[in-house]
Write an enzyme that holds these catalytic residues in place. Structure first.
Site, short mmCIF file in Angstrom:
data_model
loop_
_atom_site.label_atom_id
_atom_site.label_comp_id
_atom_site.label_asym_id
_atom_site.label_seq_id
_atom_site.Cartn_x
_atom_site.Cartn_y
_atom_site.Cartn_z
N GLN A 204 0.79 -1.32 -0.04
CA GLN A 204 0.02 0.02 -0.23
C GLN A 204 0.85 1.14 -0.19
OE1 GLN A 204 -0.55 -2.56 2.07
NE2 GLN A 204 -2.55 -2.77 2.70
N ASP A 245 -5.60 1.14 12.81
CA ASP A 245 -6.88 0.54 12.65
C ASP A 245 -7.92 0.00 13.83
OD1 ASP A 245 -6.62 -0.54 9.66
OD2 ASP A 245 -4.51 -0.37 10.44
N ASN A 255 -2.03 -1.35 13.93
CA ASN A 255 -1.79 -0.67 12.39
C ASN A 255 -1.04 -1.69 11.65
OD1 ASN A 255 -2.12 1.48 10.87
ND2 ASN A 255 0.13 1.75 10.85
O1 MRU Z 1 -5.16 -3.53 5.33
P1 MRU Z 1 -5.44 -2.08 4.94
O2 MRU Z 1 -4.83 -1.55 3.63
O3 MRU Z 1 -7.03 -1.87 5.24
O4 MRU Z 1 -4.87 -1.41 6.33
C1 MRU Z 1 -5.18 -0.35 6.77
C2 MRU Z 1 -4.17 0.73 6.52
O5 MRU Z 1 -3.98 1.21 5.37
C3 MRU Z 1 -3.28 1.16 7.55
O6 MRU Z 1 -2.91 0.25 8.49
C4 MRU Z 1 -3.58 2.51 7.98
O7 MRU Z 1 -2.25 2.99 8.83
C5 MRU Z 1 -4.64 2.70 9.00
S1 MRU Z 1 -6.25 3.49 8.24
C6 MRU Z 1 -5.78 5.04 7.99
#
Ligand code: MRU
Length: 364
Positions: A204, A245, A255
């Site tokens: 990501q 998260d 996170n």
């Molecule tokens: O698995 P994802 O891409 O949904 O993960 C979430 C995230 O992008 C991160 O952990 C992020 O830092 C928190 S959401 C703003």
């Protein structure tokens, strides 16, 4: 696609066709595609397959998903909430959004539920964008303070921020969480440079954060996930700024996998480690994040394979491990509160402590 700001949305409701539209994040950065989402099943699929992702955005999508379900069957409130709740386990914003919808709609007569759900989902989207904008302002002041101190010590007048995963406008209702202060700083003329962790396995950072920052002209450099510690030892990182998260009542921060290792390296090098999050990401029911937060485990091929454009411009998925290799793929980890310098919220910066979280709760 334009720059980060109030007009940037990963998801919006198109009144002219009365359907939800999303940017398909699985295609970025190579292909910009907008998808129409018109059923509960499509909303669930979009979350499960991470066409929409990021904690705040998952919650907002689920809220619109409830509307789509009720449009088709006004009596389907509890079934819709149950189906959406199962899509992904870690980001608490999903449960937060669904409880808010379920509580708000239960007393609404069935014929009006779909439109009431649409109104609630739209409010949630607008509120999240406003919260992220406020996080940006709060974080900007913090970045300015860190930069002034660096300059006073004789350092270069540029702030080097290390971030992990994608916590930008693609992950939220607008602006982003960790990226909001960076966008606000860039717009205010503060010289900011971002170290972008690629964030295996789904990359990501490489595919979403690097793309977002490029859209807005924010200077950034992509690094492999293991580079952060080296950069910190050599004075090349002034602050770490990540999203969350799920954050617990004592300040433990869940996170994207790998965040904990960055926090350890930051601690060892006396580098501030801040977490930016809207209050919808706080789980006041849980305390010990390591023991209590459910950690998503994802498919093996996310680790055994990588996807990208080949030299001929064709999108391909290729294996990087021998066939049949056993794989473990935990999606998130927990950074204990003691490693967190502070929580940047829409109401200010709070310590990652039980008292800090109680203070946040007191104004909710
Ligand atoms: O698995 P994802 O891409 O949904 O993960 C979430 C995230 O992008 C991160 O952990 C992020 O830092 C928190 S959401 C703003």
């Amino acid at each position: 696609v334009s720059k980060a700001g109030d007009d940037m949305r990963t998801l919006w409701y198109d009144d002219s066709i009365q359907k939800l539209k999303i940017i398909d994040q699985t295609r970025l950065p190579h292909d910009f595609r907008i998808l129409v989402v018109d059923t509960l099943e499509q909303a669930c699929e979009a979350i499960v397959h991470m066409r929409v992702r990021g904690a705040p955005l998952i919650g907002i999508t689920a809220a619109f998903g409830v509307h789509l379900a009720l449009k088709n069957d006004p009596g389907a409130l509890s079934q819709a909430c149950a189906a959406l709740a199962k899509t992904r386990p870690t980001a608490v914003n999903l449960q937060w959004a669904l409880s808010r919808l379920a509580d708000g709609l239960v007393s609404v007569p069935e014929p009006q539920r779909a439109s009431a759900a649409l109104e609630m989902a739209s409010t949630m989207l607008a509120e999240d964008a406003a919260a992220c904008s406020a996080i940006g302002e709060v974080g900007l002041a913090l970045l300015q303070k860190i930069l002034s101190a660096k300059v006073e010590r004789g350092g270069e007048p540029v702030i080097n921020v290390l971030t992990h995963c994608n916590a930008g406008w693609l992950a939220t209702g607008g602006w982003g969480t960790a990226l909001a202060p960076i966008y606000k700083a860039h717009q205010a003329g503060v010289s900011v440079h971002v170290w972008v962790d690629e964030t295996r396995p789904r990359n990501q950072g490489a595919s979403l954060t690097a793309w977002e920052l490029a859209q807005s002209g924010v200077p950034h450099t992509l690094i492999v996930d293991n580079a952060g510690g080296h950069l910190m030892q050599h004075g090349m990182v002034d602050v770490c700024l990540v999203g969350s998260d799920r954050t617990t009542a004592k300040g433990d921060v869940c996170n994207k996998i790998g965040t904990y290792l960055k926090a350890l390296a930051a601690f060892d090098n006396q580098i501030p480690f801040y977490v930016a999050l809207p209050t919808s990401t706080i789980d006041f029911e849980l305390n010990n994040g390591v023991r209590e937060i459910p950690i998503e485990e994802r498919a093996a091929d996310e680790v055994s394979h990588v996807s990208g454009l080949d030299d001929a411009g064709v999108l391909r998925k290729v294996a990087v491990a021998p066939p049949g290799t056993r794989v473990s793929n935990f999606g998130f980890d927990v950074t204990p509160a003691r490693l967190v310098s502070g929580l940047i919220t829409e109401k200010g910066v709070f310590p990652a402590t039980t008292q800090g979280l109680l203070d946040i709760k007191s104004w909710l």
